[in-house]
Scaffold this motif. Structure first.
Motif, short mmCIF file in Angstrom:
data_model
loop_
_atom_site.label_atom_id
_atom_site.label_comp_id
_atom_site.label_asym_id
_atom_site.label_seq_id
_atom_site.Cartn_x
_atom_site.Cartn_y
_atom_site.Cartn_z
N LEU A 159 -4.24 14.56 -3.65
CA LEU A 159 -4.15 14.71 -2.19
C LEU A 159 -4.36 16.17 -1.79
O LEU A 159 -5.03 16.46 -0.79
CB LEU A 159 -2.78 14.26 -1.70
N MET A 160 -3.79 17.08 -2.61
CA MET A 160 -3.96 18.51 -2.30
C MET A 160 -5.42 18.93 -2.44
O MET A 160 -5.92 19.72 -1.64
CB MET A 160 -3.07 19.34 -3.21
N LEU A 161 -6.09 18.39 -3.47
CA LEU A 161 -7.51 18.69 -3.67
C LEU A 161 -8.31 18.26 -2.44
O LEU A 161 -9.13 19.02 -1.90
CB LEU A 161 -8.04 17.97 -4.91
N ILE B 24 0.87 -1.18 0.00
CA ILE B 24 0.00 0.00 0.00
C ILE B 24 0.91 1.23 0.00
O ILE B 24 1.69 1.42 0.94
CB ILE B 24 -0.93 0.02 1.24
N PRO B 25 0.85 2.06 -1.04
CA PRO B 25 1.73 3.24 -1.10
C PRO B 25 1.43 4.23 0.03
O PRO B 25 0.31 4.26 0.56
CB PRO B 25 1.40 3.87 -2.45
N ASN B 26 2.45 5.03 0.35
CA ASN B 26 2.30 5.98 1.46
C ASN B 26 1.19 6.99 1.22
O ASN B 26 0.50 7.40 2.15
CB ASN B 26 3.62 6.72 1.69
N ASN B 27 1.03 7.40 -0.06
CA ASN B 27 0.00 8.40 -0.34
C ASN B 27 -1.41 7.87 -0.08
O ASN B 27 -2.30 8.62 0.29
CB ASN B 27 0.10 8.87 -1.80
N VAL B 28 -1.58 6.56 -0.29
CA VAL B 28 -2.90 5.96 -0.02
C VAL B 28 -3.15 5.97 1.50
O VAL B 28 -4.24 6.30 1.97
CB VAL B 28 -2.98 4.53 -0.58
N LEU B 29 -2.09 5.62 2.24
CA LEU B 29 -2.22 5.69 3.70
C LEU B 29 -2.48 7.13 4.13
O LEU B 29 -3.27 7.39 5.05
CB LEU B 29 -0.96 5.15 4.38
N PRO C 100 -1.66 1.59 -7.00
CA PRO C 100 -0.94 2.76 -7.52
C PRO C 100 -0.87 3.89 -6.50
O PRO C 100 -1.72 3.98 -5.62
CB PRO C 100 -1.78 3.17 -8.73
N ASP C 101 0.16 4.70 -6.66
CA ASP C 101 0.31 5.86 -5.78
C ASP C 101 -0.70 6.94 -6.18
O ASP C 101 -1.00 7.10 -7.36
CB ASP C 101 1.73 6.40 -5.92
N ILE C 102 -1.17 7.65 -5.19
CA ILE C 102 -2.12 8.74 -5.50
C ILE C 102 -1.32 9.99 -5.87
O ILE C 102 -0.37 10.33 -5.17
CB ILE C 102 -3.01 9.03 -4.27
N PRO C 103 -1.68 10.66 -6.97
CA PRO C 103 -0.94 11.88 -7.33
C PRO C 103 -1.08 12.94 -6.23
O PRO C 103 -2.13 13.04 -5.57
CB PRO C 103 -1.64 12.36 -8.61
#
Lengths: 191, 119
Positions: free
Chosen positions: B100-102, A117-122, B93-96
């Motif tokens: 996240l800023m939105l 799970i990528p860090n941005n998802v966390l 996949p990683d979230i852009p």
């Protein structure tokens, strides 16, 4: 009643041990391989987990687990016309849980292993959770609501006491009036 | 029956379970059997906490829209980028950062609105 329950429990434990011993004897007798035992264990554990999952689903369908308040605030925190207020943070939590959990399950099944799970998802889930906590902190609190109820109770009690006192005062005043009238009548008679 | 067969059955069960569970929640939501009173609006003032404002709060609407956009976008991103090259190497996949800023901005607006309306 307690004795019957205790006896049933003892029977259950003894029966369970007998079954385990019989399985052991059967495994030794038939030279069962470790892989077969592992498969049996895997099937058993899967059956237990599936039973849990099915029970939860059945209770939801049955109505025993009520989904009415799945995205609602607690009843004592916010109440609109007899219904608890829906929470946007809870709604967002629900959506992200569906998305991340669903995709995680699908990809893990496809890959045959747990996917990373990528860090941005966390971070996304953390953002949602953080906002939830902050909104709880700045929103109306159950304690505040309780304090309001307590204040209202105290006001009601004070009003009751005041009413009783006023009633007593009125009786005293009435008695004084009667006494004064009687005195006046007596004075007239004396004159 | 081999271990692979059992794991296939379990996998299928859990996919079906999750689909039925999510589907059931969504159907209940659409049929109004899940409480959504006050999802997009707040009480008119703090003196009347039981009376909802008739107007929709823009910051709440923004957060709902950005949540749905983020969810749909992430599902599409996952479908496009993972497992297409081979089932043995899948990943979430990683979230852009922009997304996240939105969401961060929407949350900030929501919390600011909440604090402002309460004060």
């Amino acid at each position: 009643m307690g004795n019957v329950d205790q006896r049933t429990g003892v029977f259950f434990v003894v029966g369970f041990l007998v079954v385990v011993c019989m399985l052991g004897v059967w495994a030794i007798q038939w030279d069962v391989k470790a892989q077969d035992v592992a498969l049996l264990g895997f099937i058993s554990f899967s059956a237990v987990i599936i039973a849990f999952a099915a029970a939860v689903l059945w209770n939801i369908i049955d109505g025993s687990i009520d989904l009415f308040g799945i995205i609602s605030e607690p009843d004592d925190v916010a109440n609109i016309d007899g219904k608890p207020k829906a929470s946007l943070s809870r709604f967002q939590f629900l959506v992200f849980t569906f998305v991340v959990a669903g995709l995680f399950l699908m990809l893990s099944i496809e890959a045959g292993a747990f996917v990373n799970i990528p860090n941005n998802v966390l971070g996304l889930i953390g953002l949602s959770g953080g906002s939830f906590i902050v909104s709880k902190a700045v929103g109306p609190k159950a304690k505040d609501a309780l304090t309001e109820v307590e204040k209202a109770d105290a006001t009601l009690k004070a009003a009751e006491i005041a009413a009783k006192k006023a009633g007593a005062d009125a009786k005293t005043a009435e008695a004084k009036l009667k006494k004064a009238k009687a005195d006046a009548a007596a004075a007239k008679v004396q004159e | 029956m081999s271990g692979e067969d059992v794991s296939k059955i379990v996998e299928l069960f859990f996919i079906a379970w999750m689909v039925v569970l999510f589907g059931f929640v969504i159907i209940k939501l659409l049929r109004g059997e899940v409480n959504t009173v006050g999802l997009l609006s707040t009480p008119q003032n703090s003196n009347e906490p039981q009376k909802l404002s008739e107007q929709i709060d823009p910051e709440r609407l923004l957060l709902v829209i950005s949540t749905i956009i983020a969810a749909v976008y992430y599902i599409m991103l996952t479908m496009q980028t993972t497992c297409a090259q081979g089932a043995t190497d899948c990943w979430l996949p990683d979230i852009p950062n922009e997304l996240l800023m939105l969401l961060g901005g929407s949350h900030s607006a929501f919390l600011t609105g909440k604090i402002y309306r309460r004060s």
